[in-house]
Design an enzyme around this catalytic site. Structure first.
Site, mmCIF file in Angstrom:
data_model
loop_
_atom_site.group_PDB
_atom_site.id
_atom_site.type_symbol
_atom_site.label_atom_id
_atom_site.label_comp_id
_atom_site.label_asym_id
_atom_site.label_seq_id
_atom_site.Cartn_x
_atom_site.Cartn_y
_atom_site.Cartn_z
ATOM 1 N N CYS A 153 3.873 52.732 6.300
ATOM 2 C CA CYS A 153 2.989 51.603 6.593
ATOM 3 C C CYS A 153 3.777 50.356 6.979
ATOM 4 C CB CYS A 153 2.030 51.336 5.448
ATOM 5 S SG CYS A 153 2.796 51.039 3.860
ATOM 6 N N VAL A 157 2.742 48.084 10.076
ATOM 7 C CA VAL A 157 2.302 46.692 9.953
ATOM 8 C C VAL A 157 3.076 45.796 10.915
ATOM 9 C CG1 VAL A 157 2.166 44.689 8.418
ATOM 10 C CG2 VAL A 157 1.479 46.943 7.584
#
Lengths: 512, 476
Positions: A153, A157
């Site tokens: 992630c 991001v």
């Protein structure tokens, strides 16, 4: 002092010795400032009530004990199913340590996977250099035939672009230009491990198929989906299809890499779908998935080339196996051999022998959406009732599908599907609407402890029982294994319930 | 230079050949051979891992949630971000505790904010507030909350400190601790330990008052024992037997009350230096509490440590320490007599985290075994300095070892036992090497204290002398 080298006391018994019990009591009383015992007892009872259930189900933000993991786990699992392929996860390195531990704890096997080890500087400037160095190092050290990239992630991001990064790394000479580096963006904040499996699979299909012409053959691509029983199931499906004489390709074959021998050699790579076969796989007449909710994008992609696509919902049991065998038979034009008909007959025979111990028994179960559909159907075939069926990573459509399944059988009356719920919700369900048995992964043991519902371990991960992943759950033979697993627990509970001498042991029967 | 050292250096040079030049230059600084008399092990440490090499390291979140905060049993630790981090670390570390899980204790539960795309886009602060409300409602006996940040939190600019302050106020000064342990911070678990230590300083010590407790001249706190398989318990019992009063356990089977009361103790006794030296130093500076490192692996080090700890107290405690040592002598002797003949001369290669790459060496030596290679997952230079007191001349040292290097070193040195973690276990077992996990004690333990030593000895024996290893090669 109770320890004794002649009979070493393990943690199980050591800490029940009086000196430890006294120490625990004093620690609590003198230093922990504990809540009064009555208060704790009151709250324990309160958590079992309808009132608590209602509050619990009103939760909107908090998740407690979910039955799902994140995307890259599924991507790493899938990547391990290809010939000499090294999964490479772009992002923070701690994630990879977690995936490797998680899979190794389940399969009791090594899990090889590398990270691009991004840190604060990469968070600011992007992880391009990590990709360049990472691919070069992994390629030099582990000599894989393919490196399959996915993301954590963190990389998602900050918006790292895998396509551009991999191109760039190839230009810098990290790996040769023609070298196979399929990739998939696998953000952990979307979907679950089954989404990651799908994205990674689609990435690999794209890598081998994009821009290519297809000329149809009689090949059938088989995709199994994320499966804790992949070792047993893939081997079983291959056996069945070989027996039928079907020309098939198992895409994402993790059956060997998660079942390597102990013979003095560590095999980082073993088995897996051959890369040359993946090139050919575009020409398949069809791609068949054993887990529909696990593979929607991949199937859509295969269909875009004109392939037929078919999806099953983790087929367990008699009718579900009938269906996929007939479907494959129709697709391939190959008859279902007598040997499989015999296997079917033996399974029906086993069910007939045991059904009186299962009939009307109530079950709660949780796991991935397809697995819940498959298991529920089998339970109803056995005359059992899948009363609470929960999938943390299931959605509205899955719920409707479950409801249709319940409606198809009298044993589905009063049964409920619970999409998006977690095991703390399940705890309330088990207290307020008790069932006879619970089916789920290892974490279900906490529910078994709290609610007294006996747990039958079927699912992923199973950390605290060994080797079950080696035995299939699909096919007639797989259904037999699942049946026996359920029956063993039913009989164990029956015996436990009837073994008090001179009180209950009149029913402690020698023949059941 | 002895022949041993020369040979070991040759092995290192050979292993390094696999790397591209840039990586080779980096990795060669982390590999060396210990030479007697040197002040450290001659390796660089606590440096960023080279990408793509299959490091064994984890992240700052693992250091904070997994190690320091997670075991505090009466608080709820929210894995704040996507679902994975909390899922993979759920109950995996075997931090034993006593309590009613889900009611007054929460260690083996996974509380997560399960971030979705909209939380990334719009921020997760509102969700976090709501989570805290829901925790208060459904788990009313929790004694506090920590927010364990996962990677996205620091990247999307969430203000978890503001949320924590606001909610603490709303709930009458409840302990709510925001922890900035995003996984991309630092180079390993290590920074997560440090960050977690600092949050105890800033959000617990300075802000919270516990129930009044009486103090005695014999008050100590166990720092840096995570009670894996009950380690802190088999340690605590010895300290109590020598007349000390253990006010707090950090953090295995620990409670918030114990953390709050620790600044009242007379001595902090520190097992895992790596993960909790920070808070020990802070308590020394701010409250004048001395700290002492100890080692409860194996009878030699236990006796040495009991005496070292006792030296901080009066004659009564010193005499008691001798009595405790004497009390367990029979057990120790019987354990060594039973197992040493089966293990004498066997060699071990270690690769672990925290304190164990050095601390367990004494226990092996008590059984007649030799550690011929060791290294730290996330050690710093001060760890390698301390290691010099444990290792012998010619021991091969590997910092942040890569999967490749570890395999090659084991192939070259052929130890009788490899002792490392779950990611390494099956690799070496396939190669035919007996193996013990030295993070989780391979689901056994405790290994600390005298009670633990018998278990340790039994476990090493059953790994090394297991009949299975004789059957790895087929006779045909």
């Amino acid at each position: 002092m109770s320890q004794n080298p002649k009979h070493v006391l393990d943690h199980f018994n050591l800490f029940r010795e009086p000196e430890y019990v006294e120490m625990f009591e004093n620690k609590k009383k003198n230093f922990e400032n504990p809540h009064p015992q009555e208060k704790v007892a009151e709250i324990i009872e309160w958590t079992k009530t309808e009132e608590y259930r209602e509050l619990n189900f009103k939760r909107e933000a908090l998740t407690v004990n979910p039955a799902k993991a994140c995307q890259p786990l599924g991507a790493v699992f899938l990547a391990l199913g290809f010939e000499e392929t090294l999964p490479f996860v772009h992002g923070s390195q701690g994630c990879v340590a977690y995936y490797r531990s998680h899979l190794s704890r389940h399969f009791k096997e090594p899990t090889s996977c590398v990270s691009s080890s991004m840190t604060e500087d990469a968070a600011v400037f992007g992880g391009l250099n990590n990709m360049i160095d990472g691919l070069a190092n992994a390629y030099a050290m582990y000599k894989p035939k393919m490196i399959a990239v996915s993301t954590t992630c963190m990389a998602e991001v900050i918006g790292d672009d895998l396509n551009a990064f991999i191109k760039n790394a190839k230009e810098k000479g990290s790996v040769p230009q023609e070298y196979d580096v399929p990739f998939a963006h696998t953000p952990a904040f979307v979907g679950s491990h089954i989404t990651g499996y799908d994205n990674a699979l689609k990435g690999i299909l794209e890598h081998f198929w994009a821009g290519k012409e297809r000329s149809e053959t009689d090949l059938i691509n088989i995709v199994m989906g994320f499966d804790g029983y992949s070792v047993g199931n893939i081997r079983e499906v291959k056996r069945i299809l070989s027996e039928m004489g079907v020309n098939f390709l198992l895409v994402g074959d993790t059956s060997d890499v998660f079942d390597t021998p102990t013979d003095g050699t560590f095999r980082m790579y073993m088995g897996g779908t051959r890369l040359s076969d993946m090139v050919e796989a575009i020409n398949a007449k069809a791609t068949v998935s054993f887990q529909e909710y696990n593979t929607p994008k991949s199937l859509e992609y295969a269909a875009s080339f004109g392939q037929k696509t078919l999806a099953f919902q983790y087929p367990i049991g008699i009718r579900a196996t009938d269906r996929w065998l007939m479907a494959i038979s129709e697709l391939s034009g190959k008859a279902i051999p007598e040997s499989l008909k015999l296997e079917r007959g033996r399974l029906v025979d086993a069910v007939a022998d045991s059904t009186s111990h299962l009939h009307g028994k109530k079950f709660a179960l949780y796991g991935d959406p397809d697995q819940m559909l498959g298991l529920s159907e089998f339970l109803m075939e056995l005359g059992a009732e899948p009363v609470h069926v929960l999938a943390t990573n299931g959605g509205k459509e899955w719920e409707e599908r479950m409801n249709a399944l319940f409606a198809s059988s009298p044993y589905g009356t009063g049964c409920h599907a619970w999409p998006g719920r977690d095991l703390w919700h399940m705890r309330s369900l088990l207290f307020t609407e008790p069932v006879d048995f619970l089916i789920g992964n290892t974490y279900g043991k906490y529910l078994e402890r709290d609610t007294g519902t006996p747990l039958i371990r079927i699912g992923f991960p199973i950390f605290d029982r060994h080797h079950h992943h080696r035995y299939p759950t699909v096919g007639y033979q797989g259904a037999m294994n699942v049946l026996v697993k359920i029956l063993d627990k039913v009989f164990d509970e029956m015996d436990k319930n009837t073994n008090v001498p001179s009180k209950t042991d009149y029913s402690y029967d020698i023949i059941r | 230079m002895s022949q041993n050292i020369e040979e070991a250096k040759k092995i290192i040079a050979e292993v390094l050949e696999v790397y591209p030049e840039k990586t080779r230059k980096k990795r060669e600084k982390h590999l060396n051979v210990f030479e007697e008399g040197k002040p450290d092990c001659g390796v660089k440490s606590n440096i960023k891992t080279v990408p793509g090499v299959m490091t064994i390291r984890g992240c700052a979140y693992a250091g904070s949630k997994g190690v320091v905060w997670g075991p505090i049993k009466d608080m709820i630790h929210i894995s704040h971000g996507p679902v994975g981090c909390g899922q993979y670390s759920w109950a995996a570390r075997r931090n034993y505790y006593i309590g009613t899980t889900g009611v007054d204790s929460f260690v083996t539960m996974q509380f997560t904010s399960d971030f979705q795309e909209k939380d990334i886009v719009f921020g997760g602060d509102k969700k976090l507030e709501k989570i805290m409300d829901e925790i208060q409602e459904l788990f009313p006996l929790n004694k506090g909350i920590t927010v364990q940040s996962e990677c996205p939190i620091g990247l999307i600019g969430d203000d978890i400190e503001a949320v924590s302050k606001k909610k603490s106020k709303e709930y009458d000064g409840k302990t709510i601790v925001p922890v900035r342990c995003e996984g991309f911070r630092g180079v390993s678990q290590s920074l997560g330990h440090h960050i977690a230590n600092d949050t105890i300083r800033d959000w617990v010590f300075d802000k919270k008052k516990g129930a009044e407790i009486e103090t005695t001249p014999y008050d100590v706190a166990i720092i840096g024992d995570y009670n894996i398989g009950g380690d802190a318990w088999s340690s605590r019992i010895l300290l109590e037997e020598m007349g000390l009063r253990v006010v707090a356990q950090w953090s295995g089977d620990g409670s918030i009350e114990e953390l709050i009361n620790t600044p009242k103790v007379k001595l902090n006794i520190l097992h895992c230096y790596r993960s909790m030296n920070y808070i020990s130093r802070h308590m020394e500076e701010k409250y004048g509490i001395p700290w002492v490192e100890y080692n409860f692996f194996g009878p030699t080090k236990i006796a040495e440590s009991l005496r070292k700890i006792a030296a901080f107290f009066d004659d009564k405690i010193r005499e008691n320490a001798e009595k405790v040592i004497a009390k367990y002598e029979a057990l120790t002797k019987a354990t060594v007599e039973k197992y040493r003949p089966r293990l004498e001369g066997k060699t071990v290669m270690l690769f672990v985290g925290g304190l164990r790459p050095r601390h367990v060496i004494g226990a092996y030596e008590d059984l007649g075994m030799n550690v011929i290679g060791t290294g730290y997952e996330f050690g710093h230079n001060d760890d390698y300095q301390r290691t010099t007191h444990y290792v012998k001349d010619g021991t091969i040292i590997y910092d942040d070892v890569t999967g490749y290097e570890f395999e090659k070193f084991v192939e070259a040195l052929k130890p009788d036992l490899v002792a490392s973690g779950i990611k390494e276990k099956y690799v070496f077992q396939k190669m035919g090497y007996p193996f013990r996990q030295m993070h989780s004690w391979d689901y056994s333990g405790p290994y600390h204290g005298y009670d633990g030593f018998s278990i340790f000895a039994r476990d090493m024996d059953m790994a090394i002398n297991n009949p299975v290893w004789q059957m790895a090669k087929a006779p045909f």
